[in-house]
Design an enzyme around this catalytic site. Structure first.
Site, PDB file in Angstrom:
ATOM      1  N   GLY A 122       0.822  -1.207   0.000  1.00  0.00           N
ATOM      2  CA  GLY A 122       0.000   0.000   0.000  1.00  0.00           C
ATOM      3  C   GLY A 122       0.848   1.246   0.000  1.00  0.00           C
ATOM      4  N   ASN A 123       0.226   2.387   0.257  1.00  0.00           N
ATOM      5  CA  ASN A 123       0.980   3.640   0.370  1.00  0.00           C
ATOM      6  C   ASN A 123       0.334   4.514   1.442  1.00  0.00           C
ATOM      7  OD1 ASN A 123      -0.995   5.521  -0.973  1.00  0.00           O
ATOM      8  ND2 ASN A 123      -0.686   4.037  -2.633  1.00  0.00           N
ATOM      9  N   ARG A 124       0.952   5.646   1.703  1.00  0.00           N
ATOM     10  CA  ARG A 124       0.560   6.457   2.857  1.00  0.00           C
ATOM     11  C   ARG A 124      -0.536   7.477   2.564  1.00  0.00           C
ATOM     12  NH1 ARG A 124       4.423   6.031   6.964  1.00  0.00           N
ATOM     13  NH2 ARG A 124       6.398   5.135   6.270  1.00  0.00           N
ATOM     14  N   SER A 125      -1.113   7.451   1.380  1.00  0.00           N
ATOM     15  CA  SER A 125      -2.104   8.485   1.054  1.00  0.00           C
ATOM     16  C   SER A 125      -3.352   8.357   1.937  1.00  0.00           C
ATOM     17  CB  SER A 125      -2.492   8.371  -0.419  1.00  0.00           C
ATOM     18  OG  SER A 125      -3.471   9.323  -0.707  1.00  0.00           O
TER      19      SER A 125
END
Ligand SMILES: Cc1cc2nc3c(=O)[nH]c(=O)nc-3n(C[C@H](O)[C@H](O)[C@H](O)COP(=O)(O)O)c2cc1C
Length: 400
Positions: A209-212
């Site tokens: 995933g990512n931090r958005s």
């Protein structure tokens, strides 16, 4: 002393009238001088005493009260914003046709400030061509009419027609009031916004995933509603409240996001890709949880490319004149990488911002440069994500 902005809260006779108490609280606590104008029917749901006590102002229903103050013209003339919540089918019809048989309808005719309606009714009433035509008339004249939410209605039924969350109606009011523009510039426009970050599953419990957080995309959605747009928000893995008047489509992976964005973009005037979409996904999905094996190193994870949704949308515009906006989150050589990305993707505007573990992601603020395909560059100073959203809409509006 700075005068408080004057807000008229019109309350018409829907079962959701009690929710307007919460909206009133939000307005008064944030420094607005609120005058509640309830209809006679609405007093069956919430009494005059509640409105007077909560607002600190008299709450009148008829034009025949305090006649020496000529309230039927004075209240509308001096308002900075009129918001009607809930707005009944009857109130929308009266407003669309210019009827003036009580204090609220008189106020709507004399107001020269922005007007917001938050309709709430049963789905059948909302979908009836009479109501839909009245809504279209009000929008054409510059009113912001918030689409009702979908959910539980009075009694046992479920459908479109619920009053959106009062906190979110307050957000629309705040944005409309801040702009102070009587003619919203995105009326009749369908805008599609992607927000959040995709998750690419490795097995049933793990993902890449990512931090958005989705906050920038949600700020774009809220401000677009306040500027009169119909908004579809394709939301990937966010934990944020649905903005009022927005059709929220939830997705998980990049492939699902592509499908949802392409579908919504078919009749969109604007597509804003604010979501952080994973460039790669695991080549294989393990149907069961991947186990640790004694004495063995973990197997490397093979990745494959995900579709490039921004490039695809930019190349195959679903409609002539469709404006496409991308976002670039960069950690190094921010502007140079942004300019290269704008050319590579073929979008009209690219919002470039610098990101890091504690920078931009999840924060309420942002700082960015908006690069345009015609070479224009606009620096937006550090500030709330909503302020950046407003500048993006300004730039989109001139290109529509
Ligand atoms: C229990 C009850 C709930 C109602 N809820 C709604 C509603 O949510 N939306 C609506 O448009 N009308 C609703 N109505 C009908 C309105 O009260 C009716 O049309 C009334 O004339 C509206 O007057 P006003 O627009 O002047 O407030 C409801 C009526 C009753 C008895």
């Amino acid at each position: 002393m700075v005068e408080k902005p004057k807000v008229v809260l019109g309350v018409s006779g829907g079962i959701a009238a009690y929710k307007a108490c919460e909206l009133l609280r939000r307005l008064t606590e944030s420094g607005h001088d609120v005058r509640v104008v309830p209809t006679a029917a609405s007093l069956n749901f919430v009494g005059e005493a509640t409105w007077s006590a909560l607002s600190g102002n008299p709450a009148s229903t008829e034009v025949w009260e305090s006649v020496h103050e000529v309230p039927h013209v004075r209240i509308g003339q001096s308002a900075d914003l009129v918001v009607v919540a809930p707005a009944t089918a009857d109130m929308l019809a009266k407003a669309a046709h210019g009827l003036a048989d009580d204090l609220l309808t008189n106020t709507l005719l004399t107001a020269r400030c922005p007007v917001v309606f938050a309709p709430a009714m049963h789905t059948e009433m909302w979908e009836h061509p009479a109501t839909q035509e009245n809504v279209a008339t009000l929008r054409r004249r510059g009113a912001v009419v918030i689409e009702p939410a979908v959910g539980r209605l009075t009694g046992k039924d479920t459908g479109k027609g619920r009053l959106p969350d009062p906190d979110e109606i307050f957000e629309v009011c705040r944005h409309v009031l801040a702009r102070g523009v009587v003619e919203p510039d995105l009326v009749g426009r369908h805008v599609v916004i992607s927000a959040g970050g995709t998750r690419e599953p490795l097995d049933p419990v793990r993902f890449l995933g990512n931090r958005s957080s989705g906050k920038q995309g949600y700020a774009l959605a809220r401000t677009a509603v306040a500027r009169g747009a119909r908004v579809t928000l394709v939301s990937a893995n966010t934990a944020l409240a649905d903005p009022a008047g927005v059709d929220v489509v939830r997705v998980g992976t990049a492939v699902q996001l592509r499908e949802a964005v392409l579908k919504a973009a078919a009749d969109a005037d604007v597509v804003v890709m604010a979501a952080a979409v994973a460039d790669f996904r695991p080549a294989e999905y393990a149907g069961g949880k991947i186990k640790k094996k004694d004495g063995q190193d973990p197997a490397p994870v093979a990745l494959v490319r995900n579709p490039d949704v921004l490039a695809e949308i930019s190349a195959d515009r679903a409609r002539a004149g469709q404006v496409v906006v991308g976002f670039a989150a960069e950690t190094d050589d921010v502007l140079a990488n942004g300019r290269a990305k704008l050319t590579r993707k073929g979008c009209d505007l690219l919002v470039v911002n610098e990101v890091g573990e504690a920078r931009t992601f999840g924060s309420e603020e942002n700082e960015a440069v908006i690069l345009a395909s015609d070479g224009a560059e606009t620096a937006v100073p550090y500030g709330p994500k909503e302020a950046l959203a407003e500048v993006i809409w300004d730039q989109v509006a001139v290109r529509l």
